[in-house]
Design an enzyme around this catalytic site. Structure first.
Site, PDB file in Angstrom:
ATOM      1  N   ARG A 133       0.864  -1.155   0.007  1.00 17.65           N
ATOM      2  CA  ARG A 133       0.125  -0.067  -0.017  1.00 17.65           C
ATOM      3  C   ARG A 133       1.039   1.435   0.105  1.00 17.65           C
ATOM      4  NH1 ARG A 133      -2.290   0.043   6.179  1.00 17.65           N
ATOM      5  NH2 ARG A 133      -0.819   1.317   7.200  1.00 17.65           N
ATOM      6  N   ASN A 145      -6.415   6.894   3.667  1.00 18.56           N
ATOM      7  CA  ASN A 145      -6.258   6.240   4.936  1.00 18.56           C
ATOM      8  C   ASN A 145      -4.683   6.656   5.208  1.00 18.56           C
ATOM      9  OD1 ASN A 145      -6.481   3.867   6.875  1.00 18.56           O
ATOM     10  ND2 ASN A 145      -4.459   3.322   5.878  1.00 18.56           N
ATOM     11  N   GLU A 146      -4.679   7.158   6.482  1.00 18.46           N
ATOM     12  CA  GLU A 146      -3.381   7.550   7.141  1.00 18.46           C
ATOM     13  C   GLU A 146      -2.329   8.055   6.358  1.00 18.46           C
ATOM     14  OE1 GLU A 146      -3.366   3.585  10.568  1.00 18.46           O
ATOM     15  OE2 GLU A 146      -2.082   3.696   8.740  1.00 18.46           O
ATOM     16  N   GLU A 198      -9.632   3.497  14.358  1.00 21.12           N
ATOM     17  CA  GLU A 198      -9.001   2.362  14.460  1.00 21.12           C
ATOM     18  C   GLU A 198      -8.285   1.867  15.651  1.00 21.12           C
ATOM     19  OE1 GLU A 198      -6.212   1.296  11.322  1.00 21.12           O
ATOM     20  OE2 GLU A 198      -7.417   2.250   9.712  1.00 21.12           O
ATOM     21  N   GLU A 255      -1.094  -8.206   6.213  1.00 19.76           N
ATOM     22  CA  GLU A 255      -1.648  -8.076   7.389  1.00 19.76           C
ATOM     23  C   GLU A 255      -2.652  -9.200   7.716  1.00 19.76           C
ATOM     24  OE1 GLU A 255      -1.003  -3.432   8.338  1.00 19.76           O
ATOM     25  OE2 GLU A 255      -3.114  -3.980   7.678  1.00 19.76           O
ATOM     26  N   PHE A 310      -2.273 -11.728   9.900  1.00 18.77           N
ATOM     27  CA  PHE A 310      -2.430 -11.842  11.175  1.00 18.77           C
ATOM     28  C   PHE A 310      -2.856 -10.676  12.158  1.00 18.77           C
ATOM     29  CE2 PHE A 310       0.425 -15.252   9.591  1.00 18.77           C
ATOM     30  CZ  PHE A 310      -0.465 -16.442  10.071  1.00 18.77           C
ATOM     31  N   HIS A 311      -3.223  -9.625  11.677  1.00 19.82           N
ATOM     32  CA  HIS A 311      -3.608  -8.356  12.088  1.00 19.82           C
ATOM     33  C   HIS A 311      -4.907  -8.537  13.124  1.00 19.82           C
ATOM     34  CE1 HIS A 311      -5.103  -4.220  13.175  1.00 19.82           C
ATOM     35  NE2 HIS A 311      -3.963  -3.847  12.688  1.00 19.82           N
TER      36      HIS A 311
END
Length: 629
Positions: A105, A143-144, A297, A345, A347-348
């Site tokens: 990203r 986003n961010e 978040e 991600e 395993f986020h």
């Protein structure tokens, strides 16, 4: 009023039969808002100009039918592969001069015209199609924001920004002290971004590039906001991310979002995670100017501690969520709703983990979802604080880009330490800017305020003269906004002290104070010419020299602390009593969080709305007082 509850939802990763199950589970969990589309650009526009909105139509309709509203995102934080292939000049370049490739990203340069045009285009298409959809509650741009680029396109924009800021090269050369190391500029074209260089970068150039990039990212955000606003009057926001790598002045950006929204990911597994949660929430409230804000978040089931996922203990997810609500958030959202099957991600943590809904995590999610509606009226209440801590991101940036007398000097750590002292004692504080109106606060703390303008320094003097109490930390007032050294320092007259020498301390060294207290990290040779000495150094080259001073100024007092005090010494200085019970008051509400190992009994201040009394270890309680109490 409604408290929002939910999280990032990525239906493009799942088959339609899972969508129906998701909506059913959302209803079970009390979810009323999900963010959709954050990373969906390649699913919405799989090739240039070819749009596929059918799947999103179905998702929006399903969510609406299930009573779940949508925070619809523009997917511009993650351009699709075809865009990078067609516009390689829009791929970001690092400070080392390396152009990155597609595959993650944030593979974009905000200065690239092609990227800006494509971002406006997809935002426009989403607005045209969904502006009147009944599920839509708000817009979520990007986003961010935080990706920095040092390419030639960024360099061109940087030069234009500098010309607008300084007007003439002579002024820039003065501000950047370019006579040092033969850096004087004769042509604007010779100026480059603050890239990696042979040795130390020019600190003023570094700071200005950070200022510029914050403005550049804001311009990109505003272009999308304009496209959305043409067709929709609903709130528009973007989620703020916090970190030393983030080149965004969130306090300035706050004026351009309809609601401040933050992401918060603590990185400690001990009680430090609770400290970090309160810090982030208070900072968000400061950015929002006291208005309601939103936790956009957080991670539901784990804390990433140095590359290791620490599973949150039972009840900790709810405690973190309610801490944000207590400090002003209009709800609690997560990344993400359902754990991904694959990808970077996978395993986020998620509200629905890989093991599914028959899990402790989902049961806790559903339990919190059933409790939040009982607190809906909290959104109409205010948080009143009479203590403020000064926060200035440009001061942080200035210390990051400068060769300091000690590599251990850390602005963020100094501010966190000041916040921690009050948090441990159950005292809620506001964060505010050095040049803000401080008249409503009985006490203002300025930790390591390295950079300050003449105007802000004058405002702090006026605050003290009018009856305020000011505590200034070490290494403050050292430079002006161009990072030029002030001597004497900006606070010399106000504090009645002159700092002659810095005495940085090794990490394993502490100084002893006459009071029996201690300090670490830093010390100074302080001369008190019109201030009262409150405490002195004992031993070493500073033996008998002032460590803490106080000066009466008008109706107020100004105190100087020349070392990083240990917790016990700082608590004595501020007359604080630490307790494992965190207390936050939003009249008429009282939030209690027990971070200790034993239950805590408290005098009842009203009706118990959620939680338990006495407050069990790791537990919480929320009380509502009648207006007369």
């Amino acid at each position: 009023m409604t408290l929002w509850y939910g999280g990032d939802y990525n239906p493009e990763q799942w088959d339609p039969d899972v969508w129906k199950e998701d909506v059913e589970l959302m209803q079970r969990a009390g979810v009323n808002l999900v963010t959709v589309g954050v990373f969906s650009w390649s699913s919405l526009e799989p090739s240039p100009g070819q749009y596929e909105f059918g799947w999103l139509d179905q998702v929006m309709d399903l969510l609406h039918a299930g009573g779940v509203q949508v925070d619809l995102a523009t997917p511009t934080a993650s351009p699709p592969p075809w865009f990078s292939r067609l516009h390689p000049e829009a791929l970001p370049v690092t400070a080392d001069g390396v152009r990155l490739t597609h595959g993650s990203r944030d593979t974009y340069c905000a200065s690239a015209p092609a990227y800006r045009e494509a971002a406006r285009g997809i935002a426009r298409k989403l607005a045209e199609r969904y502006h009147d959809h009944p599920a839509l509650a708000m817009w979520h741009v990007h986003n961010e924001y935080g990706t920095t680029c040092y390419c030639s396109l960024a360099a061109e924009r940087f030069r234009a920004w500098l010309q607008e800021r300084y007007g003439i090269l002579q002024r820039l050369n003065e501000a950047w002290t370019t006579a040092f190391w033969s850096q004087g500029y004769a042509e604007w074209a010779d100026i480059e971004p603050a890239r990696k260089t042979q040795y130390l970068v020019n600190p003023a150039q570094y700071l200005d590039f950070r200022r510029f990039w914050s403005d550049e990212l804001l311009a990109a955000y505003l272009e999308q906001k304009t496209e959305l606003r043409k067709l929709s009057a609903l709130p528009i926001t973007t989620n703020f991310v916090f970190g030393g790598w983030v080149p965004v002045n969130h306090a300035q950006w706050a004026d351009e979002v309809d609601i401040v929204a933050i992401d918060n990911y603590p990185d400690r597994s001990d009680v430090g995670a609770e400290e970090q949660t309160a810090f982030a929430a208070d900072l968000a409230r400061g950015w929002s100017g006291g208005r309601p804000w939103l936790l956009m978040e957080q991670a539901a089931g784990a804390i990433n501690v140095g590359g290791r996922l620490h599973t949150k203990e039972p009840g900790r997810m709810a405690r973190h969520s309610l801490s944000h609500v207590a400090r002003g958030s209009q709800g609690a959202l997560f990344f993400q709703w359902r754990a991904s099957r694959g990808g970077s991600e996978m395993f986020h943590p998620a509200m629905v983990p890989h093991a599914g809904p028959d899990t402790r995590m989902f049961r806790e999610v559903a339990a919190l979802g059933s409790e939040l509606p009982k607190l809906a009226e909290v959104a109409e209440s205010n948080i009143e604080a009479d203590v403020a801590i000064l926060w200035d991101v440009e001061c942080w940036w200035g210390m990051q880009g400068t060769h300091l007398p000690s590599s251990s000097l850390d602005y963020l750590a100094a501010v966190r330490a000041a916040h921690r002292h009050f948090w441990r004692a159950g005292v809620t504080v506001d964060f505010t800017a050095p040049d803000a109106d401080l008249s409503s606060y009985r006490l203002v703390v300025a930790p390591s305020l390295y950079l300050i303008s003449d105007e802000a320094a004058a405002g702090l003097t006026a605050y003290v003269e009018n009856g305020g109490q000011l505590v200034v930390g070490y290494f403050s007032g050292v430079v002006d906004p161009d990072l030029r050294v002030r001597y004497p320092g900006a606070f010399t007259e106000l504090l009645g002290v002159r700092v002659e020498e810095f005495h940085p301390l090794p990490d394993d060294c502490e100084v002893v104070l006459e009071s029996g207290g201690g300090g670490r990290l830093w010390s100074e040779d302080v001369h008190a010419f019109s201030a009262e000495v409150v405490d002195r150094y004992v031993g070493g080259v500073l033996d008998g020299k002032p460590a803490i001073t106080r000066r009466q100024v008008g109706a107020g007092t100004a105190c100087y602390v020349s070392t990083e005090l240990d917790d016990a010494t700082a608590e004595r200085l501020f007359s604080l009593q630490p307790s494992p019970l965190e207390i936050v008051r939003r009249q008429p509400w009282t939030f209690l969080f027990n971070h200790g190992d034993t239950e805590v009994d408290v005098p009842e201040e009203g009706e118990l709305v959620i939680g338990r009394l006495p407050v069990p270890p790791g537990g919480y309680a929320v009380l509502r007082c009648s207006r007369g109490q």
